[in-house]
Scaffold this motif. Structure first.
Motif, PDB file in Angstrom:
ATOM      1  N   GLY A 256       0.914  -1.287  -0.015  1.00 29.87           N
ATOM      2  CA  GLY A 256      -0.059   0.012   0.005  1.00 29.87           C
ATOM      3  C   GLY A 256       0.821   1.196   0.054  1.00 29.87           C
ATOM      4  O   GLY A 256       2.016   1.122   0.413  1.00 29.87           O
ATOM      5  N   ILE A 257       0.374   2.367  -0.273  1.00 27.76           N
ATOM      6  CA  ILE A 257       0.798   3.718  -0.143  1.00 27.76           C
ATOM      7  C   ILE A 257       0.408   4.428   0.708  1.00 27.76           C
ATOM      8  O   ILE A 257      -0.854   4.549   1.057  1.00 27.76           O
ATOM      9  CB  ILE A 257       0.814   4.433  -1.687  1.00 27.76           C
ATOM     10  N   SER A 258       1.147   5.396   1.504  1.00 28.52           N
ATOM     11  CA  SER A 258       0.553   6.035   2.724  1.00 28.52           C
ATOM     12  C   SER A 258       1.611   7.036   2.968  1.00 28.52           C
ATOM     13  O   SER A 258       2.730   7.230   2.551  1.00 28.52           O
ATOM     14  CB  SER A 258       0.644   5.089   3.967  1.00 28.52           C
ATOM     15  N   MET A 259       1.229   8.089   3.847  1.00 24.57           N
ATOM     16  CA  MET A 259       2.038   8.990   4.395  1.00 24.57           C
ATOM     17  C   MET A 259       2.752   8.727   5.753  1.00 24.57           C
ATOM     18  O   MET A 259       1.930   8.119   6.663  1.00 24.57           O
ATOM     19  CB  MET A 259       1.365  10.505   4.246  1.00 24.57           C
ATOM     20  N   LYS A 260       4.028   8.815   5.731  1.00 23.45           N
ATOM     21  CA  LYS A 260       4.584   8.816   7.231  1.00 23.45           C
ATOM     22  C   LYS A 260       5.283   9.950   7.549  1.00 23.45           C
ATOM     23  O   LYS A 260       6.094  10.553   6.604  1.00 23.45           O
ATOM     24  CB  LYS A 260       5.398   7.350   7.224  1.00 23.45           C
ATOM     25  N   ARG A 261       5.621  10.148   8.676  1.00 20.40           N
ATOM     26  CA  ARG A 261       6.565  11.143   9.125  1.00 20.40           C
ATOM     27  C   ARG A 261       7.717  10.747   9.737  1.00 20.40           C
ATOM     28  O   ARG A 261       7.506   9.741  10.363  1.00 20.40           O
ATOM     29  CB  ARG A 261       5.627  11.940  10.387  1.00 20.40           C
ATOM     30  N   SER A 262       8.887  11.375   9.158  1.00 20.42           N
ATOM     31  CA  SER A 262      10.275  10.903   9.825  1.00 20.42           C
ATOM     32  C   SER A 262      11.081  11.905   9.709  1.00 20.42           C
ATOM     33  O   SER A 262      10.942  12.978   9.005  1.00 20.42           O
ATOM     34  CB  SER A 262      10.666   9.467   9.128  1.00 20.42           C
TER      35      SER A 262
ATOM     36  N   TYR B 229      -2.085   5.008 -11.429  1.00 17.07           N
ATOM     37  CA  TYR B 229      -1.562   3.643 -11.231  1.00 17.07           C
ATOM     38  C   TYR B 229      -2.708   2.766 -10.241  1.00 17.07           C
ATOM     39  O   TYR B 229      -2.427   1.391 -10.111  1.00 17.07           O
ATOM     40  CB  TYR B 229      -0.178   3.187 -10.555  1.00 17.07           C
ATOM     41  N   GLN B 230      -3.457   3.176  -9.669  1.00 21.35           N
ATOM     42  CA  GLN B 230      -4.674   2.602  -8.931  1.00 21.35           C
ATOM     43  C   GLN B 230      -3.931   1.612  -7.850  1.00 21.35           C
ATOM     44  O   GLN B 230      -4.390   0.598  -7.783  1.00 21.35           O
ATOM     45  CB  GLN B 230      -5.480   1.668  -9.841  1.00 21.35           C
ATOM     46  N   VAL B 231      -3.137   2.089  -7.035  1.00 17.25           N
ATOM     47  CA  VAL B 231      -2.641   1.648  -5.901  1.00 17.25           C
ATOM     48  C   VAL B 231      -3.214   1.902  -4.661  1.00 17.25           C
ATOM     49  O   VAL B 231      -3.937   2.970  -4.377  1.00 17.25           O
ATOM     50  CB  VAL B 231      -0.991   2.303  -5.527  1.00 17.25           C
ATOM     51  N   ARG B 232      -3.452   0.719  -3.800  1.00 19.53           N
ATOM     52  CA  ARG B 232      -4.316   0.890  -2.568  1.00 19.53           C
ATOM     53  C   ARG B 232      -3.475   1.960  -1.619  1.00 19.53           C
ATOM     54  O   ARG B 232      -2.488   1.989  -1.616  1.00 19.53           O
ATOM     55  CB  ARG B 232      -4.569  -0.207  -2.145  1.00 19.53           C
ATOM     56  N   ASN B 233      -4.400   2.715  -0.747  1.00 23.75           N
ATOM     57  CA  ASN B 233      -3.919   3.519   0.088  1.00 23.75           C
ATOM     58  C   ASN B 233      -4.755   3.131   1.547  1.00 23.75           C
ATOM     59  O   ASN B 233      -4.579   3.784   2.574  1.00 23.75           O
ATOM     60  CB  ASN B 233      -4.216   4.855  -0.141  1.00 23.75           C
ATOM     61  N   CYS B 234      -5.276   2.017   1.693  1.00 17.82           N
ATOM     62  CA  CYS B 234      -5.888   1.351   2.933  1.00 17.82           C
ATOM     63  C   CYS B 234      -4.859   0.864   3.765  1.00 17.82           C
ATOM     64  O   CYS B 234      -3.794   0.290   3.458  1.00 17.82           O
ATOM     65  CB  CYS B 234      -7.050   0.499   2.443  1.00 17.82           C
TER      66      CYS B 234
END
Length: 402
Positions: A108-114, A143-148
């Motif tokens: 999946g694709i998501s936002m992470k802070r670092s 690209y229709q990549v999941r973000n869940c």
């Protein structure tokens, strides 16, 4: 001190000034002997250099092969030791990254802070959360990549609304094969680490191969993705002449300094990052720019094609050489504004000025104005009284002061 100065070599390298066994300043030089000796000559010094000269009781030097190597070592040692007289970017903030959960069968694709990229699965840093969310949305459109989340993914029994909006290929209910989805992930990562033109070329090559195999259904899907990418570029482009560049603007006002980094990728503004310094550092513009650049860029994926300074740097070629040495990637570093970029440069300068206005109080502005006036008039008193005399007259002559 004279004995120590005699031992310093005529080579590139870094030097460290100590006071009571604590490092107070770290610098670099093309010629260590000349640079270090200049601190201890009889010529007039600015207040900062004079303090360093008076406090220093020990000097250490380390030679390098080139000045670019000295630049990288200098920045590394400044981060580690935080000397009191160096320009310090004390930035403990975390930054938003785009993260791919590559340990999952269907990442999946998501936002992470670092504070920095933890692994190769982190792409960034981005300057704002808005930029990350917008980029993830773009990737989903193409690209229709999941973000869940993984837990949501494992509990799905039917496609969600993202699939209905053509933003996810619904791997949760096996609407797409693992190999096909893996290719989408690879292209999505390529989209983040390369220019829009390269991504479009990769998609076009893929479409041709599918057409050659007479897999026209899949070729048509890729064709639609290319169309989505083109539409996205048209919608979001702010300057088609600038595809990938970071503008660095530094300004001073009221004895303070503001800096702004404005990023453009694929012709659109990704975001801005600003810094505020309590002193006027424009007299040390090269040191300031070096600190900004080698603290801001954490990996080669975050580098643009061009780095542009809105003010004059004396040694842009040194910074360019340092970037190649650190990241093994060539980036054009220049003081010259590209054609059609004047409005973007003005925006960066505006933000650099604004950070000063946002940080200082009105009383500080008055204090700095009075200090500057005292300096111009050659006054040494700490308090100044300004008296206004009202002059009246009866007619065009015979002026009378009240």
């Amino acid at each position: 001190m004279k004995a120590q100065l005699k031992e310093i070599p005529h080579t590139p390298g870094i030097y460290k000034f100590f006071s009571k066994n604590s490092i107070i300043y770290i610098g670099k030089a093309k010629n260590l002997k000349k640079r270090v000796s200049s601190y201890f000559g009889d010529s007039l010094k600015d207040p900062k250099t004079l303090k360093i000269k008076l406090l220093t009781d020990k000097i250490e030097t380390f030679s390098t092969s080139t000045e670019a190597e000295a630049l990288l070592l200098e920045q590394s040692l400044i981060k580690e030791n935080l000397p009191r007289f160096n320009i310090l970017l004390r930035d403990d903030k975390t930054y938003p990254y785009i993260h791919f959960s590559m340990s999952h069968k269907f990442p999946g694709i998501s936002m992470k802070r670092s504070k920095h990229a933890v692994s190769k699965n982190f792409f960034g840093p981005f300057i704002s959360m808005h930029a990350v969310k917008a980029t993830i949305k773009d990737i989903q459109k193409i690209y229709q990549v999941r973000n869940c989340s993984d837990s949501t993914f494992s509990n799905r029994s039917r496609p969600c609304i993202e699939h209905q909006m053509n933003r996810c290929s619904a791997p949760c209910v096996t609407k797409v094969q693992a190999l096909e989805y893996a290719l989408d992930i690879e292209l999505a990562q390529s989209y983040l680490s390369s220019s829009g033109k390269q991504t479009k070329r990769l998609l076009a090559d893929q479409m041709e191969k599918l057409a050659h195999k007479e897999d026209f259904e899949q070729a048509n899907i890729i064709k639609q993705r290319i169309a989505s990418l083109e539409l996205l570029q048209q919608e979001q482009s702010v300057n088609s002449k600038i595809s990938s560049a970071d503008f660095f603007a530094c300004t001073s006002s009221h004895g303070k300094t503001g800096a702004c980094i404005l990023s453009i990728r694929d012709g659109k503004i990704r975001g801005t990052k600003t810094y505020f310094f309590k002193d006027d550092l424009l007299g040390e513009i090269d040191l300031l720019l070096e600190s900004l650049i080698f603290n801001y860029y954490q990996n080669k994926f975050s580098l643009p094609e061009k780095i542009i300074f809105t003010m004059n740097s004396n040694h842009p070629e040194l910074i360019q050489e340092g970037i190649i040495l650190k990241f093994q990637k060539s980036v054009q570093v220049s003081n010259r504004l590209p054609s059609g970029s004047k409005s973007v440069a003005k925006l960066a300068i505006l933000n650099a000025n604004q950070v000063i206005e946002n940080k200082i109080k009105q009383s500080e502005k008055y204090d700095h104005a009075m200090s500057s006036l005292s300096s111009q008039l050659g006054l040494t008193v700490s308090e100044i009284n300004i008296e206004g005399i009202d002059v009246s007259h009866h007619s065009s002559s015979h002026a009378v002061a009240s």
